[in-house]
Write a protein that holds these residues in place. Structure first.
Motif, mmCIF file in Angstrom:
data_model
loop_
_atom_site.group_PDB
_atom_site.id
_atom_site.type_symbol
_atom_site.label_atom_id
_atom_site.label_comp_id
_atom_site.label_asym_id
_atom_site.label_seq_id
_atom_site.Cartn_x
_atom_site.Cartn_y
_atom_site.Cartn_z
ATOM 1 N N GLY A 1 0.894 -1.342 -0.008
ATOM 2 C CA GLY A 1 0.021 0.000 -0.157
ATOM 3 C C GLY A 1 0.892 1.195 -0.067
ATOM 4 O O GLY A 1 0.091 2.369 -0.179
ATOM 5 N N GLN A 2 2.256 1.202 0.156
ATOM 6 C CA GLN A 2 3.161 2.226 0.100
ATOM 7 C C GLN A 2 3.632 2.487 -1.122
ATOM 8 O O GLN A 2 4.141 1.553 -1.959
ATOM 9 C CB GLN A 2 4.197 2.126 1.051
ATOM 10 N N THR A 3 3.327 3.836 -1.757
ATOM 11 C CA THR A 3 4.047 4.105 -3.118
ATOM 12 C C THR A 3 5.381 4.277 -3.218
ATOM 13 O O THR A 3 6.084 4.858 -2.311
ATOM 14 C CB THR A 3 3.378 5.537 -3.653
ATOM 15 N N VAL A 4 6.236 3.585 -3.964
ATOM 16 C CA VAL A 4 7.647 3.735 -4.326
ATOM 17 C C VAL A 4 7.742 4.842 -5.149
ATOM 18 O O VAL A 4 7.238 4.956 -6.215
ATOM 19 C CB VAL A 4 8.221 2.373 -4.965
ATOM 20 N N THR A 5 8.778 5.725 -4.586
ATOM 21 C CA THR A 5 9.097 7.082 -5.449
ATOM 22 C C THR A 5 9.807 6.646 -6.687
ATOM 23 O O THR A 5 10.865 5.907 -6.723
ATOM 24 C CB THR A 5 10.106 7.856 -4.694
ATOM 25 N N PRO A 6 9.192 7.126 -7.956
ATOM 26 C CA PRO A 6 9.948 6.756 -9.203
ATOM 27 C C PRO A 6 11.023 7.634 -9.409
ATOM 28 O O PRO A 6 11.482 8.700 -8.853
ATOM 29 C CB PRO A 6 8.674 7.251 -10.153
ATOM 30 N N VAL A 7 11.869 7.163 -10.416
ATOM 31 C CA VAL A 7 13.095 7.812 -10.767
ATOM 32 C C VAL A 7 13.095 8.085 -12.017
ATOM 33 O O VAL A 7 12.660 7.064 -12.979
ATOM 34 C CB VAL A 7 14.323 7.035 -10.313
ATOM 35 N N TYR A 8 13.343 9.161 -12.713
ATOM 36 C CA TYR A 8 13.501 9.581 -14.196
ATOM 37 C C TYR A 8 14.812 9.739 -14.593
ATOM 38 O O TYR A 8 15.690 10.276 -13.907
ATOM 39 C CB TYR A 8 12.662 10.635 -14.552
ATOM 40 N N VAL A 9 15.292 8.963 -15.752
ATOM 41 C CA VAL A 9 16.702 9.224 -16.210
ATOM 42 C C VAL A 9 16.783 9.813 -17.770
ATOM 43 O O VAL A 9 15.699 9.329 -18.761
ATOM 44 C CB VAL A 9 17.358 7.985 -16.417
ATOM 45 N N ALA A 10 17.447 10.574 -18.075
ATOM 46 C CA ALA A 10 17.756 11.153 -19.448
ATOM 47 C C ALA A 10 19.082 10.957 -19.767
ATOM 48 O O ALA A 10 20.094 11.248 -19.121
ATOM 49 C CB ALA A 10 17.386 12.676 -19.714
ATOM 50 N N GLY A 11 19.458 9.920 -20.980
ATOM 51 C CA GLY A 11 20.883 9.690 -21.417
ATOM 52 C C GLY A 11 21.284 9.904 -22.558
ATOM 53 O O GLY A 11 20.408 10.263 -23.341
ATOM 54 N N LEU A 12 22.525 10.044 -22.778
ATOM 55 C CA LEU A 12 23.270 10.392 -23.785
ATOM 56 C C LEU A 12 24.547 9.658 -24.018
ATOM 57 O O LEU A 12 25.194 9.149 -23.045
ATOM 58 C CB LEU A 12 23.727 11.957 -23.888
ATOM 59 N N ALA A 13 24.751 8.998 -25.190
ATOM 60 C CA ALA A 13 25.826 8.154 -25.502
ATOM 61 C C ALA A 13 26.209 8.387 -26.873
ATOM 62 O O ALA A 13 25.558 8.437 -27.815
ATOM 63 C CB ALA A 13 25.535 6.457 -25.433
ATOM 64 N N GLY A 14 27.620 8.340 -27.012
ATOM 65 C CA GLY A 14 28.434 8.708 -28.161
ATOM 66 C C GLY A 14 29.561 7.705 -28.461
ATOM 67 O O GLY A 14 30.078 7.112 -27.575
ATOM 68 N N LYS A 15 29.714 7.254 -29.818
ATOM 69 C CA LYS A 15 30.817 6.228 -30.047
ATOM 70 C C LYS A 15 31.667 7.268 -30.929
ATOM 71 O O LYS A 15 31.262 7.486 -32.144
ATOM 72 C CB LYS A 15 30.333 4.961 -30.577
ATOM 73 N N LEU A 16 33.191 7.153 -30.872
ATOM 74 C CA LEU A 16 34.014 7.821 -31.451
ATOM 75 C C LEU A 16 35.276 7.003 -31.903
ATOM 76 O O LEU A 16 35.211 5.916 -31.255
ATOM 77 C CB LEU A 16 34.505 8.968 -30.822
ATOM 78 N N LEU A 17 35.918 7.106 -32.889
ATOM 79 C CA LEU A 17 37.161 6.366 -33.085
ATOM 80 C C LEU A 17 36.723 4.968 -33.680
ATOM 81 O O LEU A 17 36.954 3.995 -33.102
ATOM 82 C CB LEU A 17 38.187 6.126 -32.189
ATOM 83 N N GLU A 18 35.761 4.901 -34.430
ATOM 84 C CA GLU A 18 35.150 3.713 -35.209
ATOM 85 C C GLU A 18 34.762 2.819 -33.758
ATOM 86 O O GLU A 18 34.778 1.604 -34.059
ATOM 87 C CB GLU A 18 36.255 2.731 -35.898
ATOM 88 N N GLY A 19 34.133 3.458 -32.833
ATOM 89 C CA GLY A 19 33.655 2.786 -31.663
ATOM 90 C C GLY A 19 34.503 2.353 -30.554
ATOM 91 O O GLY A 19 33.988 1.847 -29.646
#
Length: 281
Positions: A174-192
């Motif tokens: 009966g207790q609500t769990v606090t949600p978590v929000y994530v914004a992410g960014l990923a980049g690959k260089l030097l041919e990965g």
């Protein structure tokens, strides 16, 4: 008295979440050496056996393949925490199952059972969801259901963005769990060979909870090294770092990471992922 103090500290660490989280579920903190070696900046990468804990959309990162993986750690050097998961993807669809467990002696235990589904939406990207069933035991036993939603969008071959919402509508006893929000960014260089990641974690009130940045570099064909930085609450006086390395051979990847968090303690994390497609090929 020392034992009581230790148990209180462990329970407090679990209730306020592993590695800087403040959710009431330890699993919001994620687990996996590849991810934590990069400081947990993994939402837009999410490409190993612990993917369900980071972004359910990532199960499509394996291509058309079957896989199994897992991770283990003694959180803060004291609290056993394990995860195992597996699944397969085909024709733009993915299905997975996972189980996570954390314990603190005979005083606390928590389990999460999760099913994951994901689908590719044309050229837009991947969308995934977790259905989770939680079981916790402190003085009594409690249980409840929850959801995670995740999206990964490849802006270009070298750059991806992600959004994840953890524990939407999750309730336990009966207790609500606090949600978590994530914004992410990923980049690959030097041919990965060079991978860069950054995640911004927000509370349900959209206050900054954690800034996570990391990098991974492929030293040679089978060996990668990683490093990460975590800034809780955007307060650089509270920052901590992580380091890690990974070895791969055929379809098997083995990773290790060390989370250098002074309080409540440092954590060594080990994980492995096996892709069956390499074996069949």
């Amino acid at each position: 008295m020392k034992r009581i103090s230790l148990v209180a500290m462990l329970l407090g660490a679990l209730v306020f979440g592993a590695f800087g989280y403040e959710g009431s579920i330890v699993f919001q903190g994620g687990l996996g050496a590849k991810a934590l070696g990069m400081g947990g900046a993994f939402a837009a990468l999410a490409d190993d056996g612990t993917v369900a804990l980071w972004n359910p959309a990532g199960i499509l990162a394996f291509g058309e393949n079957a896989w199994i993986g897992g991770a283990t750690s003694q959180l803060f050097g004291m609290v056993p925490y394990q995860f195992v998961g597996g699944g397969f993807s085909f024709a733009g669809y993915g299905i997975g199952l996972g189980w996570a467990n954390a314990t603190a002696g005979d005083f606390y235990s928590a389990n999460a059972f999760m099913g994951t589904v994901a689908v590719q939406i044309g050229d837009f990207g991947w969308v995934g969801a977790n259905l989770k069933y939680y079981m916790e035991k402190i003085t009594n036993e409690y249980s409840g259901f929850g959801f995670d939603l995740g999206v990964i969008v490849p802006v270009m071959p070298e750059l991806s963005v992600a959004v994840v919402a953890k524990d939407l509508g999750t309730t336990i006893a009966g207790q609500t769990v606090t949600p978590v929000y994530v914004a992410g960014l990923a980049g690959k260089l030097l041919e990965g060979a060079l991978v860069l990641g950054a995640d911004l974690e927000l509370t349900s009130a959209f206050d900054v909870k954690n800034l996570r940045v990391g990098l991974g570099f492929q030293l040679i064909e089978n060996l990668a090294v990683r490093a990460g930085l975590v800034v809780p609450e955007f307060d650089f006086n509270k920052y901590y770092v992580t380091v890690g390395a990974g070895f791969s051979l055929g379809g098997l990847s083995v990773d290790a990471a060390y989370v250098l968090l002074s309080e409540p303690g440092e954590s060594l994390v080990l994980s492995a992922t096996f892709l069956f497609g390499e074996l069949f090929a």
